[in-house]
Motif scaffolding. Structure first.
Motif, PDB file in Angstrom:
ATOM      1  N   LYS A 173       8.073  34.264  33.691  1.00 51.29           N
ATOM      2  CA  LYS A 173       6.951  33.347  33.498  1.00 51.29           C
ATOM      3  C   LYS A 173       6.817  32.415  34.692  1.00 51.29           C
ATOM      4  O   LYS A 173       7.785  32.128  35.384  1.00 51.29           O
ATOM      5  CB  LYS A 173       7.152  32.514  32.237  1.00 51.29           C
ATOM      6  CG  LYS A 173       7.066  33.319  30.969  1.00 51.29           C
ATOM      7  CD  LYS A 173       7.199  32.434  29.768  1.00 51.29           C
ATOM      8  CE  LYS A 173       7.136  33.238  28.489  1.00 51.29           C
ATOM      9  NZ  LYS A 173       7.307  32.396  27.312  1.00 51.29           N
ATOM     10  N   LYS A 174       5.590  31.959  34.902  1.00 46.63           N
ATOM     11  CA  LYS A 174       5.306  31.031  35.993  1.00 46.63           C
ATOM     12  C   LYS A 174       4.178  30.119  35.545  1.00 46.63           C
ATOM     13  O   LYS A 174       3.292  30.545  34.805  1.00 46.63           O
ATOM     14  CB  LYS A 174       4.888  31.817  37.243  1.00 46.63           C
ATOM     15  CG  LYS A 174       4.632  30.967  38.459  1.00 46.63           C
ATOM     16  CD  LYS A 174       4.301  31.838  39.656  1.00 46.63           C
ATOM     17  CE  LYS A 174       3.947  31.003  40.861  1.00 46.63           C
ATOM     18  NZ  LYS A 174       3.619  31.817  42.028  1.00 46.63           N
TER      19      LYS A 174
ATOM     20  N   TYR B  91      -0.036  37.961  37.325  1.00 45.31           N
ATOM     21  CA  TYR B  91       0.273  37.265  36.076  1.00 45.31           C
ATOM     22  C   TYR B  91      -0.934  37.255  35.145  1.00 45.31           C
ATOM     23  O   TYR B  91      -2.080  37.284  35.602  1.00 45.31           O
ATOM     24  CB  TYR B  91       0.698  35.819  36.343  1.00 45.31           C
ATOM     25  CG  TYR B  91       2.059  35.713  36.968  1.00 45.31           C
ATOM     26  CD1 TYR B  91       3.192  35.512  36.187  1.00 45.31           C
ATOM     27  CD2 TYR B  91       2.225  35.816  38.338  1.00 45.31           C
ATOM     28  CE1 TYR B  91       4.450  35.419  36.752  1.00 45.31           C
ATOM     29  CE2 TYR B  91       3.481  35.723  38.923  1.00 45.31           C
ATOM     30  CZ  TYR B  91       4.583  35.526  38.119  1.00 45.31           C
ATOM     31  OH  TYR B  91       5.829  35.441  38.677  1.00 45.31           O
TER      32      TYR B  91
ATOM     33  N   LYS C  19       2.401  35.181  32.292  1.00 42.98           N
ATOM     34  CA  LYS C  19       3.443  36.183  32.065  1.00 42.98           C
ATOM     35  C   LYS C  19       3.236  37.306  33.066  1.00 42.98           C
ATOM     36  O   LYS C  19       2.112  37.764  33.284  1.00 42.98           O
ATOM     37  CB  LYS C  19       3.333  36.718  30.640  1.00 42.98           C
ATOM     38  CG  LYS C  19       4.379  37.740  30.294  1.00 42.98           C
ATOM     39  CD  LYS C  19       4.215  38.198  28.856  1.00 42.98           C
ATOM     40  CE  LYS C  19       5.229  39.278  28.524  1.00 42.98           C
ATOM     41  NZ  LYS C  19       5.027  39.792  27.163  1.00 42.98           N
ATOM     42  N   TRP C  20       4.330  37.759  33.670  1.00 41.84           N
ATOM     43  CA  TRP C  20       4.280  38.824  34.662  1.00 41.84           C
ATOM     44  C   TRP C  20       3.752  40.094  34.013  1.00 41.84           C
ATOM     45  O   TRP C  20       4.186  40.484  32.931  1.00 41.84           O
ATOM     46  CB  TRP C  20       5.663  39.072  35.244  1.00 41.84           C
ATOM     47  CG  TRP C  20       5.728  40.220  36.201  1.00 41.84           C
ATOM     48  CD1 TRP C  20       6.299  41.425  35.990  1.00 41.84           C
ATOM     49  CD2 TRP C  20       5.207  40.256  37.529  1.00 41.84           C
ATOM     50  NE1 TRP C  20       6.161  42.219  37.090  1.00 41.84           N
ATOM     51  CE2 TRP C  20       5.494  41.530  38.048  1.00 41.84           C
ATOM     52  CE3 TRP C  20       4.516  39.338  38.302  1.00 41.84           C
ATOM     53  CZ2 TRP C  20       5.116  41.896  39.327  1.00 41.84           C
ATOM     54  CZ3 TRP C  20       4.138  39.713  39.578  1.00 41.84           C
ATOM     55  CH2 TRP C  20       4.445  40.971  40.085  1.00 41.84           C
TER      56      TRP C  20
ATOM     57  N   ARG D  87       3.525  44.017  34.246  1.00 40.09           N
ATOM     58  CA  ARG D  87       4.156  45.168  34.901  1.00 40.09           C
ATOM     59  C   ARG D  87       3.075  46.201  35.202  1.00 40.09           C
ATOM     60  O   ARG D  87       2.316  46.586  34.334  1.00 40.09           O
ATOM     61  CB  ARG D  87       5.225  45.784  34.002  1.00 40.09           C
ATOM     62  CG  ARG D  87       5.955  46.916  34.713  1.00 40.09           C
ATOM     63  CD  ARG D  87       7.047  47.470  33.871  1.00 40.09           C
ATOM     64  NE  ARG D  87       8.106  46.476  33.791  1.00 40.09           N
ATOM     65  CZ  ARG D  87       9.256  46.676  33.187  1.00 40.09           C
ATOM     66  NH1 ARG D  87       9.502  47.796  32.584  1.00 40.09           N
ATOM     67  NH2 ARG D  87      10.162  45.728  33.155  1.00 40.09           N
TER      68      ARG D  87
END
Length: 63
Positions: free
Chosen positions: A2-3, A25, A55-56, A58
């Protein structure tokens, strides 16, 4: 992973979300943080700042 992403001055919420997507993200949470200024009578609210938690995502071929 997370960022957090802050909507900067002069930036719209849409632009911030696009910036998040370009970094890989997806927004999962939006928060409003109050901004205060200290005065002689105590703290005074002068506005708020929008913060997104991302949230990253994929992508195919990534691990």
């Amino acid at each position: 992973m997370k960022k957090r992403f802050m909507v900067t001055e002069g930036e719209t919420i849409s632009q911030c979300v696009e910036r998040m997507k370009s970094e890989g993200y997806m927004p999962v949470r939006r928060m409003e943080k109050p901004l205060f200024r200290e005065t002689a009578t105590g703290p005074e609210c002068i506005g708020s700042q929008c913060v997104f938690e991302g949230k990253w995502i994929r992508r195919k071929g990534e691990q």
